[in-house]
Design an enzyme around this catalytic site. Structure first.
Site, mmCIF file in Angstrom:
data_model
loop_
_atom_site.group_PDB
_atom_site.id
_atom_site.type_symbol
_atom_site.label_atom_id
_atom_site.label_comp_id
_atom_site.label_asym_id
_atom_site.label_seq_id
_atom_site.Cartn_x
_atom_site.Cartn_y
_atom_site.Cartn_z
ATOM 1 C CG ASP A 143 -2.013 -1.265 1.133
ATOM 2 O OD1 ASP A 143 -2.303 -1.619 0.009
ATOM 3 O OD2 ASP A 143 -2.250 -1.595 2.329
ATOM 4 C CE LYS B 191 2.645 -2.367 -4.163
ATOM 5 N NZ LYS B 191 2.170 -2.126 -2.889
ATOM 6 N N GLY C 113 -4.396 -4.529 -3.721
ATOM 7 C CA GLY C 113 -5.501 -3.358 -3.805
ATOM 8 C C GLY C 113 -4.829 -2.040 -4.053
ATOM 9 C CD GLN D 25 0.735 -8.954 -2.449
ATOM 10 O OE1 GLN D 25 1.528 -9.680 -3.071
ATOM 11 N NE2 GLN D 25 -0.759 -8.639 -2.721
HETATM 12 P P1 GDP Z 1 -0.624 0.333 -3.464
HETATM 13 O O1 GDP Z 1 -1.300 -1.005 -3.120
HETATM 14 O O2 GDP Z 1 0.788 0.375 -3.590
HETATM 15 O O3 GDP Z 1 -0.927 0.700 -4.967
HETATM 16 O O4 GDP Z 1 -1.161 1.543 -2.495
HETATM 17 P P2 GDP Z 1 -2.902 1.675 -2.297
HETATM 18 O O5 GDP Z 1 -3.475 2.290 -3.385
HETATM 19 O O6 GDP Z 1 -3.141 0.602 -1.654
HETATM 20 O O7 GDP Z 1 -2.998 2.898 -1.193
HETATM 21 C C1 GDP Z 1 -2.240 4.073 -1.422
HETATM 22 C C2 GDP Z 1 -3.271 5.295 -1.248
HETATM 23 O O8 GDP Z 1 -2.614 6.458 -1.178
HETATM 24 C C3 GDP Z 1 -4.331 5.248 -2.594
HETATM 25 O O9 GDP Z 1 -5.738 5.687 -1.967
HETATM 26 C C4 GDP Z 1 -3.635 6.518 -3.215
HETATM 27 O O10 GDP Z 1 -4.809 7.115 -3.940
HETATM 28 C C5 GDP Z 1 -3.036 7.189 -2.241
HETATM 29 N N1 GDP Z 1 -1.904 7.908 -2.739
HETATM 30 C C6 GDP Z 1 -1.007 7.719 -3.564
HETATM 31 N N2 GDP Z 1 -0.011 8.695 -3.622
HETATM 32 C C7 GDP Z 1 -0.617 9.564 -2.716
HETATM 33 C C8 GDP Z 1 -0.006 10.763 -2.261
HETATM 34 O O11 GDP Z 1 1.248 11.293 -2.646
HETATM 35 N N3 GDP Z 1 -0.757 11.625 -1.307
HETATM 36 C C9 GDP Z 1 -2.009 11.030 -0.921
HETATM 37 N N4 GDP Z 1 -2.532 12.028 -0.011
HETATM 38 N N5 GDP Z 1 -2.484 9.952 -1.274
HETATM 39 C C10 GDP Z 1 -1.809 9.317 -2.197
HETATM 40 P P1 IMO Z 2 -0.948 -4.260 -2.165
HETATM 41 O O1 IMO Z 2 -0.495 -4.742 -3.565
HETATM 42 C C1 IMO Z 2 -0.907 -4.459 2.105
HETATM 43 C C2 IMO Z 2 -1.104 -8.725 3.856
HETATM 44 C C3 IMO Z 2 -2.314 -8.971 4.509
HETATM 45 C C4 IMO Z 2 -1.688 -10.147 5.577
HETATM 46 C C5 IMO Z 2 -0.430 -10.758 4.756
HETATM 47 C C6 IMO Z 2 -1.190 -11.933 4.269
HETATM 48 O O2 IMO Z 2 -2.236 -3.644 -1.907
HETATM 49 O O3 IMO Z 2 0.279 -3.428 -1.558
HETATM 50 P P2 IMO Z 2 -2.453 -12.697 2.233
HETATM 51 O O4 IMO Z 2 -3.832 -12.438 1.798
HETATM 52 O O5 IMO Z 2 -1.411 -12.208 1.031
HETATM 53 O O6 IMO Z 2 -2.180 -14.184 2.576
HETATM 54 O O7 IMO Z 2 -2.217 -12.023 3.497
HETATM 55 O O8 IMO Z 2 -0.328 -9.828 3.816
HETATM 56 N N1 IMO Z 2 -1.253 -8.162 2.413
HETATM 57 C C7 IMO Z 2 -1.355 -6.738 1.718
HETATM 58 N N2 IMO Z 2 -1.023 -5.697 2.781
HETATM 59 N N3 IMO Z 2 -1.136 -4.270 0.851
HETATM 60 C C8 IMO Z 2 -1.148 -5.563 0.094
HETATM 61 O O9 IMO Z 2 -1.017 -5.685 -1.395
HETATM 62 C C9 IMO Z 2 -1.046 -6.772 0.460
HETATM 63 N N4 IMO Z 2 -1.461 -8.102 0.220
HETATM 64 C C10 IMO Z 2 -1.335 -8.741 1.221
HETATM 65 O O10 IMO Z 2 -2.861 -8.117 5.160
HETATM 66 O O11 IMO Z 2 -1.115 -9.255 6.600
HETATM 67 MG MG MG Z 3 -2.697 -1.570 -1.953
#
Ligand code: GDP
Ligand code: IMO
Ligand code: MG
Length: 431
Positions: free
Chosen positions: A13, A16, A40, A221
């Site tokens: 999260d 990416k 996600g 991840q």
């Molecule tokens: P990922 O799984 O690595 O793609 O990250 P996620 O999408 O799960 O979580 C990142 C969250 O931060 C998302 O809701 C993005 O829209 C938001 N986001 C990304 N870059 C920025 C930033 O520079 N500032 C803020 N405030 N939000 C951001």
């Molecule tokens: P993105 O791509 C954050 C975490 C779960 C749990 C552990 C194992 O959005 O960065 P799993 O379902 O993979 O067997 O769960 O890994 N986890 C993540 N945490 N971002 C993710 O993906 C994750 N995918 C799995 O919360 O701790």
């Molecule tokens: Mg994510």
């Protein structure tokens, strides 16, 4: 042109999705290489918000083709929902997404097993998407690959042995006849849905690289969720570090030219496990609310912590980062002081490296450096000099400590809300 790998540097999260979407505007192919719909990614573009799980974030860039490499695991039902959802939002997916026939299939029974283990108190806080059980079957050599799934007589045979193998555990949940019905529910329709996507990802990647095209490998991840290098056993079941791109996409290491590590300006994690710099209380809640730190896949509140340079140094080593994207700097505005972990203490002694022992990972105490912090709205910054001095100091300290350039500093969700510190725009990242 050698490939570019983009991976998470923390516990997932990191943002990416935003970075991949931005880079994908210059890519010919965007290739996922591990994980499944546990991922996600929220991407904001053109005023619209998209949530991606199995489909690469590159699908939102008009030109790029997206591929799922052999290391990805695919839940056909979830993929169909995701594709249909994207199409309802006006994104063309069919004809622009290819799936390796070697991907393993997440079966409905894998979800049941994942959920049962979580409920039975052996859980680590998984996403309950069946990830662990599916990869277990893959490594145990009793999984079902996409090419097997598309062959009805073979699938029936494999499904039978799958049920036999997991019968003792499944029988605690439901009568086996019901588990069998689950396994075949909508099978024909899902098979027909998947068939047109089949594409040999490894061959397509090789052909694109040969022609000098830009290929982007999109990690899911993050480093600390890697099954080998993460906070085992509180990890996912795949290699989410950059090396995973080679085995998970069918490409050799000589074909990779650069690795971009994506890190938040602070740290978050979802699920259980050690988290040395975790912040409880008011500041943690402030960051969670301001940064919208709730899971894209499960909606769970993310745990919040200060930036951890011990952890990031380990991530830089195992991934071989060429440079860094530092995300969500805007979220830290208004916090005084800011803290950054530079070392740990373990049983009275200073430790500089990430501990292997699961006990030590829980026991380390962070040693912090404090920063005055910064205020104001950062989201309008486009050049480094637009950032307040305190924010620049913070970024420079991270760069010095890691010996890495923060080539991207992100100050908001939207792709425009980005400070780029490299010449050549997105294309410059392949060099
Ligand atoms: P990922 O799984 O690595 O793609 O990250 P996620 O999408 O799960 O979580 C990142 C969250 O931060 C998302 O809701 C993005 O829209 C938001 N986001 C990304 N870059 C920025 C930033 O520079 N500032 C803020 N405030 N939000 C951001
Ligand atoms: P993105 O791509 C954050 C975490 C779960 C749990 C552990 C194992 O959005 O960065 P799993 O379902 O993979 O067997 O769960 O890994 N986890 C993540 N945490 N971002 C993710 O993906 C994750 N995918 C799995 O919360 O701790
Ligand atoms: Mg994510």
């Amino acid at each position: 042109m050698p490939g570019l790998v983009v991976v998470g540097a923390q516990w997932g999260d990191e943002g990416k999705g935003k970075v991949v979407h931005w880079l994908a505007s210059q890519a010919h192919l965007v290739v996922r290489f591990q994980g499944g719909n546990n991922a996600g990614h929220t991407v904001v573009c053109g005023g619209k918000q998209f949530a991606l799980h199995t489909v690469p974030s590159g699908i939102l860039a008009d030109k790029a083709l997206s591929l799922l490499g052999n290391g990805v695991i695919v839940n056909p039902r979830a993929l169909r929902e995701e594709v249909e959802g994207l199409e309802r939002q006006g994104v063309r997916v069919r004809g622009r997404l290819g799936i390796s026939p070697l991907c393993h299939v997440i079966l409905p029974t894998h979800l049941l097993l994942d959920g049962r283990r979580e409920d039975a108190g052996q859980g680590i806080g998984t996403t309950r998407k069946g990830i662990g059980p599916c990869y277990e079957d893959k490594v145990a050599r009793c999984g079902v690959r996409v090419c097997d799934y598309l062959d009805p007589p073979l699938f029936r045979e494999l499904a039978k042995s799958h049920l036999r193998l997991h019968a003792p555990e499944l029988a605690r949940l439901m009568p086996l006849a019901r588990a069998r019905r689950e396994l075949f529910r909508d099978y024909e329709a899902l098979r027909a849905f998947l068939a047109p996507f089949i594409a040999d990802a490894s061959v397509l990647v090789e052909a694109a690289l040969e022609r000098g095209r830009r290929v982007l490998f999109e990690g899911a991840q993050g480093a600390m969720l890697d099954v080998d290098f993460g906070t085992y056993p509180f990890v996912t079941s795949s290699n989410s570090c950059a090396g995973g791109a080679c085995v998970g996409a069918g490409v050799g290491p000589t074909r990779i030219g650069a690795v971009l590590g994506v890190a938040k300006a602070y740290t978050t994690r979802v699920g259980l496990g050690p988290f040395p710099t975790e912040i409880e209380g008011r500041v943690g809640r402030f960051i969670r609310e301001k940064g919208g730190e709730y899971g894209t896949t499960t909606g769970r509140p993310r745990r919040i912590g200060w930036l951890d340079l011990v952890q990031l140094k380990a991530a830089a080593r195992i991934n071989g980062f060429s440079r860094l994207a530092l995300m969500k700097l805007d979220t830290l505005s208004g916090i005084h002081p800011l803290r950054v972990c530079t070392a740990y203490r373990l049983r009275g002694r200073r430790v500089e490296g990430w501990p292997c022992s699961r006990r030590d990972a829980f026991d380390v105490e962070p040693v912090y450096e404090s920063f005055q912090g910064f205020s104001g709205d950062l989201s309008g910054a486009r050049r480094f000099s637009d950032l307040p001095e305190g924010a620049r100091d913070y970024v420079r300290f991270v760069e010095r400590s890691l010996g890495l350039e923060a080539a991207v500093v992100s100050v908001g969700k939207d792709r425009e809300q980005t400070v780029l510190r490299r010449p050549g725009g997105a294309a410059g990242f392949w060099r």
